[in-house]
Write an enzyme that holds these catalytic residues in place. Structure first.
Site, PDB file in Angstrom:
ATOM      1  CG  ASP A  38      -2.050   0.961   1.121  1.00 32.09           C
ATOM      2  OD1 ASP A  38      -2.344   1.409  -0.007  1.00 32.09           O
ATOM      3  OD2 ASP A  38      -2.652   1.292   2.156  1.00 32.09           O
ATOM      4  CG  ASN A  86      -7.981  -1.940  -4.841  1.00 26.65           C
ATOM      5  OD1 ASN A  86      -7.076  -2.729  -4.623  1.00 26.65           O
ATOM      6  ND2 ASN A  86      -8.236  -0.953  -3.989  1.00 26.65           N
ATOM      7  NE  ARG A 206      -2.734  -1.193   4.563  1.00 28.82           N
ATOM      8  CZ  ARG A 206      -4.004  -1.232   4.178  1.00 28.82           C
ATOM      9  NH1 ARG A 206      -4.830  -2.083   4.742  1.00 28.82           N
ATOM     10  NH2 ARG A 206      -4.445  -0.432   3.232  1.00 28.82           N
TER      11      ARG A 206
END
Ligand code: IPE
Ligand code: IPE
Ligand code: MG
Length: 258
Positions: A38, A86, A206
């Site tokens: 991300d 997405n 992440r």
């Protein structure tokens, strides 16, 4: 653009130099790591670039990190490339991401540099283009029998979607008499996940400062360790991986015991 790219590369080098390095225990490297790649968009915005430039830089990071994971003996790496949510983005951005994934898969042999790596795409392929689906099948076929590390690319992947898909498969097995209701236990249900033949996911990473799963590996993460970083994915380096793994190696995984 060229100048901005060079500055981007220089910045990444500086991040790498100034990120404190840590040692990891090579005998206790996690078997299976998941990464939510991300921060590509914010990375690009900060540099006055297009979001698609951020995705391109992110694809380069994926190459480096995949190679690094192979070097240190990570057996399974699952990367989140595109979620079932997405599709809410602009068509132009979605097209750019899909094109990058196509390019990435097309260059796979070169990128792997003769390494014995197995590539798999996990997720719902029905919404992907025929061209991309053909490329996925081609890459999965020629890497399928390899015994080295596995790279799972999560594409149009959603954890809830995966669980529903497994529930449907289980229901069908019962309907067709292949299984009885009592056979539906954790082991069998796990086997119906895309990652059915993979070991448990030990560590989920992440970058970019967000602290959520965003529908990634919901079933598999039951006892995963988590590691978060403020660095955006395009600036992620092997040093960040070492920081994540070192933190993981300090954790006491009790699995409900004492
Ligand atoms: C991750 O980067 C890549 C995909 C979700 C495809 P983002 O595009 O989400 O980047 P941010 O979060 O907007 O910075
Ligand atoms: C998760 O990132 C999906 C991928 C990295 C592919 P998002 O950017 O889509 O997640 P949210 O919207 O911040 O939760
Ligand atoms: Mg994001």
């Amino acid at each position: 653009m060229k100048l901005k790219e060079s500055l981007g590369a220089l910045y990444k080098k500086l991040v790498e130099i100034f990120t404190p390095d840590v040692k990891i225990d090579m005998d206790r490297v996690p078997k299976h790591i998941g990464i939510i790649m991300d921060g590509n968009g914010r990375w690009a915005k900060k540099r006055g670039l297009k979001r698609s430039d951020g995705h391109r830089a992110g694809a380069k990071t994926l190459e480096d990190i995949t190679n690094y994971c192979g070097e240190i003996g990570v057996k399974f790496l699952t990367v989140y490339a595109f979620s079932t949510e997405n599709w809410k983005r602009d068509k132009a951005e979605i097209d750019a991401i899909m094109e990058l994934i196509y390019e990435y898969l097309s260059n796979m042999e070169k990128l792997l540099g003769g390494k014995d790596c197995r590539i798999r795409v996990i997720g719902d392929r029905s919404r992907l283009s025929d061209k991309l689906n053909e490329k996925i099948l081609e890459v999965e076929k020629y890497t399928g029998d390899r015994t080295g590390p596995t790279l799972n690319i999560a594409l149009n992947y959603g954890g809830r979607d995966e669980i529903i898909r497994a529930a449907r498969a289980a229901a069908l097995d019962v309907k067709e008499g292949k299984k009885s209701e009592k056979d539906i236990d954790e082991k069998y249900f796990s086997s119906l996940m895309y990652t059915g033949d993979n070991p448990e996911v030990d560590l989920i990473i992440r970058p970019s400062g967000e602290m959520r799963l965003s529908n990634f590996l919901l079933w598999q993460c039951a006892y995963s360790e988590f590691w978060f970083s403020n660095t955006c994915w395009p600036d992620f380096t092997p040093k960040h991986m070492r920081m994540a793994i070192a933190a993981y190696q300090k954790r006491n995984r009790r699995f409900g015991g004492v």
